[in-house]
Design a protein around this motif. Sequence first.
Motif, PDB file in Angstrom:
ATOM      1  N   VAL A 141       0.840  -1.196   0.000  1.00 15.98           N
ATOM      2  CA  VAL A 141       0.000   0.000   0.000  1.00 15.98           C
ATOM      3  C   VAL A 141       0.875   1.245   0.000  1.00 15.98           C
ATOM      4  O   VAL A 141       2.001   1.236   0.526  1.00 15.98           O
ATOM      5  CB  VAL A 141      -0.954   0.020   1.217  1.00 15.98           C
ATOM      6  N   TYR A 142       0.346   2.318  -0.599  1.00 16.59           N
ATOM      7  CA  TYR A 142       1.067   3.582  -0.697  1.00 16.59           C
ATOM      8  C   TYR A 142       0.169   4.704  -0.193  1.00 16.59           C
ATOM      9  O   TYR A 142      -1.022   4.760  -0.512  1.00 16.59           O
ATOM     10  CB  TYR A 142       1.497   3.843  -2.149  1.00 16.59           C
ATOM     11  N   GLY A 143       0.752   5.611   0.595  1.00 13.15           N
ATOM     12  CA  GLY A 143      -0.018   6.680   1.202  1.00 13.15           C
ATOM     13  C   GLY A 143      -0.440   7.741   0.215  1.00 13.15           C
ATOM     14  O   GLY A 143       0.322   8.121  -0.687  1.00 13.15           O
ATOM     15  N   VAL A 144      -1.662   8.239   0.394  1.00 15.13           N
ATOM     16  CA  VAL A 144      -2.188   9.335  -0.415  1.00 15.13           C
ATOM     17  C   VAL A 144      -2.213  10.619   0.404  1.00 15.13           C
ATOM     18  O   VAL A 144      -1.666  11.645  -0.004  1.00 15.13           O
ATOM     19  CB  VAL A 144      -3.606   9.013  -0.929  1.00 15.13           C
ATOM     20  N   CYS A 145      -2.834  10.580   1.591  1.00 18.31           N
ATOM     21  CA  CYS A 145      -2.934  11.766   2.433  1.00 18.31           C
ATOM     22  C   CYS A 145      -3.502  11.370   3.784  1.00 18.31           C
ATOM     23  O   CYS A 145      -3.985  10.250   3.969  1.00 18.31           O
ATOM     24  CB  CYS A 145      -3.814  12.842   1.785  1.00 18.31           C
ATOM     25  N   ARG A 146      -3.441  12.325   4.731  1.00 21.28           N
ATOM     26  CA  ARG A 146      -4.071  12.160   6.045  1.00 21.28           C
ATOM     27  C   ARG A 146      -5.315  13.036   6.113  1.00 21.28           C
ATOM     28  O   ARG A 146      -5.338  14.123   5.561  1.00 21.28           O
ATOM     29  CB  ARG A 146      -3.117  12.590   7.165  1.00 21.28           C
ATOM     30  N   GLU A 147      -6.303  12.523   6.846  1.00 21.86           N
ATOM     31  CA  GLU A 147      -7.536  13.281   7.038  1.00 21.86           C
ATOM     32  C   GLU A 147      -7.881  13.339   8.522  1.00 21.86           C
ATOM     33  O   GLU A 147      -8.111  12.303   9.143  1.00 21.86           O
ATOM     34  CB  GLU A 147      -8.696  12.635   6.279  1.00 21.86           C
ATOM     35  N   PRO A 148      -7.910  14.526   9.123  1.00 23.02           N
ATOM     36  CA  PRO A 148      -8.366  14.625  10.521  1.00 23.02           C
ATOM     37  C   PRO A 148      -9.861  14.368  10.611  1.00 23.02           C
ATOM     38  O   PRO A 148     -10.628  14.748   9.725  1.00 23.02           O
ATOM     39  CB  PRO A 148      -8.020  16.063  10.910  1.00 23.02           C
ATOM     40  N   VAL A 149     -10.276  13.720  11.696  1.00 21.28           N
ATOM     41  CA  VAL A 149     -11.681  13.362  11.883  1.00 21.28           C
ATOM     42  C   VAL A 149     -12.177  13.964  13.187  1.00 21.28           C
ATOM     43  O   VAL A 149     -11.580  13.751  14.251  1.00 21.28           O
ATOM     44  CB  VAL A 149     -11.866  11.833  11.913  1.00 21.28           C
ATOM     45  N   ILE A 150     -13.253  14.737  13.119  1.00 24.61           N
ATOM     46  CA  ILE A 150     -13.954  15.251  14.298  1.00 24.61           C
ATOM     47  C   ILE A 150     -15.428  14.976  14.063  1.00 24.61           C
ATOM     48  O   ILE A 150     -16.066  15.619  13.230  1.00 24.61           O
ATOM     49  CB  ILE A 150     -13.721  16.762  14.506  1.00 24.61           C
ATOM     50  N   SER A 151     -15.982  13.997  14.772  1.00 23.94           N
ATOM     51  CA  SER A 151     -17.364  13.616  14.535  1.00 23.94           C
ATOM     52  C   SER A 151     -18.283  14.303  15.534  1.00 23.94           C
ATOM     53  O   SER A 151     -17.857  14.752  16.601  1.00 23.94           O
ATOM     54  CB  SER A 151     -17.530  12.095  14.640  1.00 23.94           C
ATOM     55  N   ALA A 152     -19.571  14.339  15.176  1.00 22.84           N
ATOM     56  CA  ALA A 152     -20.562  14.951  16.054  1.00 22.84           C
ATOM     57  C   ALA A 152     -20.946  14.036  17.204  1.00 22.84           C
ATOM     58  O   ALA A 152     -21.640  14.461  18.123  1.00 22.84           O
ATOM     59  CB  ALA A 152     -21.807  15.315  15.248  1.00 22.84           C
ATOM     60  N   THR A 153     -20.493  12.777  17.173  1.00 19.51           N
ATOM     61  CA  THR A 153     -20.854  11.815  18.211  1.00 19.51           C
ATOM     62  C   THR A 153     -19.754  11.608  19.238  1.00 19.51           C
ATOM     63  O   THR A 153     -19.800  10.647  20.007  1.00 19.51           O
ATOM     64  CB  THR A 153     -21.205  10.465  17.568  1.00 19.51           C
ATOM     65  N   GLY A 154     -18.758  12.505  19.257  1.00 19.34           N
ATOM     66  CA  GLY A 154     -17.740  12.429  20.293  1.00 19.34           C
ATOM     67  C   GLY A 154     -16.513  11.615  19.936  1.00 19.34           C
ATOM     68  O   GLY A 154     -15.750  11.237  20.826  1.00 19.34           O
ATOM     69  N   TYR A 155     -16.288  11.346  18.666  1.00 15.66           N
ATOM     70  CA  TYR A 155     -15.108  10.612  18.232  1.00 15.66           C
ATOM     71  C   TYR A 155     -14.199  11.539  17.443  1.00 15.66           C
ATOM     72  O   TYR A 155     -14.652  12.461  16.766  1.00 15.66           O
ATOM     73  CB  TYR A 155     -15.495   9.405  17.380  1.00 15.66           C
ATOM     74  N   ALA A 156     -12.895  11.273  17.519  1.00 15.60           N
ATOM     75  CA  ALA A 156     -11.929  12.103  16.808  1.00 15.60           C
ATOM     76  C   ALA A 156     -10.664  11.294  16.568  1.00 15.60           C
ATOM     77  O   ALA A 156     -10.423  10.268  17.208  1.00 15.60           O
ATOM     78  CB  ALA A 156     -11.616  13.376  17.600  1.00 15.60           C
ATOM     79  N   GLY A 157      -9.847  11.781  15.648  1.00 16.21           N
ATOM     80  CA  GLY A 157      -8.587  11.101  15.353  1.00 16.21           C
ATOM     81  C   GLY A 157      -8.125  11.416  13.951  1.00 16.21           C
ATOM     82  O   GLY A 157      -8.355  12.513  13.432  1.00 16.21           O
ATOM     83  N   VAL A 158      -7.477  10.446  13.328  1.00 18.84           N
ATOM     84  CA  VAL A 158      -6.899  10.642  12.002  1.00 18.84           C
ATOM     85  C   VAL A 158      -7.108   9.369  11.187  1.00 18.84           C
ATOM     86  O   VAL A 158      -7.098   8.259  11.716  1.00 18.84           O
ATOM     87  CB  VAL A 158      -5.393  10.982  12.101  1.00 18.84           C
ATOM     88  N   VAL A 159      -7.310   9.552   9.892  1.00 15.47           N
ATOM     89  CA  VAL A 159      -7.405   8.446   8.942  1.00 15.47           C
ATOM     90  C   VAL A 159      -6.406   8.711   7.827  1.00 15.47           C
ATOM     91  O   VAL A 159      -6.374   9.818   7.266  1.00 15.47           O
ATOM     92  CB  VAL A 159      -8.827   8.317   8.362  1.00 15.47           C
ATOM     93  N   THR A 160      -5.582   7.726   7.524  1.00 14.46           N
ATOM     94  CA  THR A 160      -4.648   7.828   6.411  1.00 14.46           C
ATOM     95  C   THR A 160      -5.209   7.046   5.236  1.00 14.46           C
ATOM     96  O   THR A 160      -5.516   5.856   5.361  1.00 14.46           O
ATOM     97  CB  THR A 160      -3.267   7.274   6.793  1.00 14.46           C
ATOM     98  N   HIS A 161      -5.348   7.721   4.112  1.00  8.96           N
ATOM     99  CA  HIS A 161      -5.893   7.094   2.910  1.00  8.96           C
ATOM    100  C   HIS A 161      -4.759   6.475   2.107  1.00  8.96           C
ATOM    101  O   HIS A 161      -3.683   7.070   1.949  1.00  8.96           O
ATOM    102  CB  HIS A 161      -6.652   8.121   2.079  1.00  8.96           C
ATOM    103  N   LEU A 162      -5.016   5.289   1.586  1.00  8.19           N
ATOM    104  CA  LEU A 162      -4.000   4.491   0.921  1.00  8.19           C
ATOM    105  C   LEU A 162      -4.529   3.968  -0.411  1.00  8.19           C
ATOM    106  O   LEU A 162      -5.737   3.871  -0.625  1.00  8.19           O
ATOM    107  CB  LEU A 162      -3.588   3.298   1.797  1.00  8.19           C
ATOM    108  N   VAL A 163      -3.587   3.626  -1.292  1.00  4.75           N
ATOM    109  CA  VAL A 163      -3.916   2.933  -2.535  1.00  4.75           C
ATOM    110  C   VAL A 163      -3.040   1.701  -2.603  1.00  4.75           C
ATOM    111  O   VAL A 163      -1.823   1.779  -2.425  1.00  4.75           O
ATOM    112  CB  VAL A 163      -3.686   3.826  -3.765  1.00  4.75           C
ATOM    113  N   ALA A 164      -3.661   0.534  -2.835  1.00  2.00           N
ATOM    114  CA  ALA A 164      -2.909  -0.706  -2.953  1.00  2.00           C
ATOM    115  C   ALA A 164      -2.285  -0.808  -4.337  1.00  2.00           C
ATOM    116  O   ALA A 164      -2.684  -0.113  -5.283  1.00  2.00           O
ATOM    117  CB  ALA A 164      -3.822  -1.897  -2.692  1.00  2.00           C
ATOM    118  N   ALA A 165      -1.313  -1.685  -4.461  1.00  2.00           N
ATOM    119  CA  ALA A 165      -0.641  -1.870  -5.742  1.00  2.00           C
ATOM    120  C   ALA A 165      -1.603  -2.336  -6.823  1.00  2.00           C
ATOM    121  O   ALA A 165      -1.392  -2.070  -8.011  1.00  2.00           O
ATOM    122  CB  ALA A 165       0.506  -2.869  -5.586  1.00  2.00           C
ATOM    123  N   ASP A 166      -2.696  -3.017  -6.423  1.00  2.95           N
ATOM    124  CA  ASP A 166      -3.686  -3.455  -7.403  1.00  2.95           C
ATOM    125  C   ASP A 166      -4.763  -2.411  -7.663  1.00  2.95           C
ATOM    126  O   ASP A 166      -5.742  -2.691  -8.357  1.00  2.95           O
ATOM    127  CB  ASP A 166      -4.326  -4.770  -6.951  1.00  2.95           C
TER     128      ASP A 166
END
Length: 642
Positions: free
Chosen positions: A267-292
């Motif tokens: 897998v290869y990284g595309v970008c990071r996305e910060p997450v702030i939800s209305a239900t009290g969750y937060a963090g980060v998600v890194t988006h990836l693309v696989a070789a296929d």
Amino acid sequence: MTDRTTTIVDTDRLPPVLPRVAAAAVAALPPRLHKRLDATVERLAGVPVGRVDGAVSVDCGPEALVTLTPGPTGAVTDPRQARCSCLLTPRCLHRTAVLVACPAADPAGHPDPASTTVASSHPDGAGAATGRTGRAGKSAGPAAGRTGRSAAPTKAQRAAAGALWRAAAAVLAAGVPAAGAIPQAELLRAAHGARLAGLPRAESAALRAVRGLRAHRGRQAGHRLAELVDVLHDLLYVAGRLAAGDSDPALVGVLRRAYQPDGTLEVYGVCREPVISATGYAGVVTHLVAADGRRLSFGDVKPGGPERAQNGARAVTEMGAVAVNHAVLARGGLRITGTTVSPDGRLGAGKGVRATPLPGSDWSAGPLAELFARPLAEVVTAQLAADDPEDPARAGTALLGCDLMVVGAVGDQVLARELAPATDAGGDRAPVSDGPVIRLVPVNSHPVLAHVANLRRLASRPGLRIRVVGRLDPDRASTLRPLAVGPVPGAAATLRLPADWQGRADLGYDQLQGSHLPPGDAAATTEPVLAVGADAVAESPLWRVRRLVELAVSGGRRAVAEAARGEGAGLVGPLRRAGFTTAAAVAAGLADESDRRGRDAFGRLTDPDPDRYAWAWLAAAAHLAATERELIRSSWTAPPAG
């Protein structure tokens, strides 16, 4: 030593409760206490909560201590796990109010020990769900062929769908203010019946409707009325067609599948996305693309506030025996063995996972280049037409890539145009001559994140060429929500990012500086924009239909009738003059039905029929959704006005 902590009740921190358990508690409550239930639930907001040895206790007054003991999955899955110390238990107001205040658990993640899912008796019952229902109306296509489901719903399925329809129609007729604990319990009971009948799409829609009602009644931050409208639309659409015997397998839906082994992945990284939800969750998600070419993601989202999302810029998350730095992964790669992948592309982090670093890939090379291989209008059309078998609301949210030229700004929106395809001549590419003006809006405007500041920086250089990775905004005309930007290959008037950024800037985390932009003369606008295309949705008279549809949910049947009487011919006249004759007809039908009252044999007024009203509302909502989707699709292909 017993570990005991005490806090003030936060319903998002109470353990989730299976719909069957909450519905049974409300059903067992004596009718004389029904009117007091909603007020008791509201008073729990200021009640102290204690935690002892994994149990949660809520002090509801003298000699009334409610104790919840969640099971191994963290949810209350059995009525015996909820106890009250008062003499009326288990048919007491205290226990019922606490169970109603708890979040509704997802039965897929918290198995019910008292019943088995009827999915086993419907092994081929997974059909591809349609997109947001009013925009659908098409069959499951290939999915139906794969599963072989073409038979009409069984008697049990039709009965379960009918119960869901009646519960949802009652909620719609009452409106959010009157849709308290009792109507919600009817929806939960019907959702449990749908699960037993093997109707996962209907069950999911009912649970989302209950969560939406609670969020709207509780005025939760981030909740939008339009989201609740979409959920009720999907619920009534699916339940109504199934109850009528429709054999489309898309109406049955698919059971949520767990993470599945996927062998070895690169897998290869595309970008990071910060997450702030209305239900009290937060963090980060890194988006990836696989070789296929598959689109994947790896996240670290847990209970927390905006600070947790902000600190996710360089968060380290365990992936098996390996500590993965999201900042490094977003610009690098991994070879993963023993991996597991969810149906929506999330990578698992189980103990058997092993990962080794790989050199990062530029956006213009390897599998990442596929993000930018097709014209934007073609990608958007495909996304808007795509149906998600897991989550109908997720249509149009996949990542896409494009090359744009900044042409200015309006408010918090950056205006841009798509660049023409690259040629052998090289140099700065001109924008597509007949393409639309594209609006770039922040993914998240929270001040702890950098989205707004970075978009302002980009807007300061008209003529700047940028490569963008983001998402389509499926509810707004020609609008993108960018997650990351980078330089356009071969362009002079483009970004000049530091080498260690690997040719990309994550707009939520990285801070663009003036030194990252070309000189002002190099980014001169090659062609002035004389006019910005009007927002086809916002500027159309369809807002009159949307206002009526949303008013029906927020205020109920009486509110629609009063509004229609007050507006009179002003409701349908502008729609007909603008050519929206069908929209005028369904709006008039909803207005007429909302004010319809029958009479019995003695001439006395009778209660209005909720079924006819629900069908009238569904017709208006379905037509509105389909029309808006078509206007949004056409906004990506039609040239700008002016």
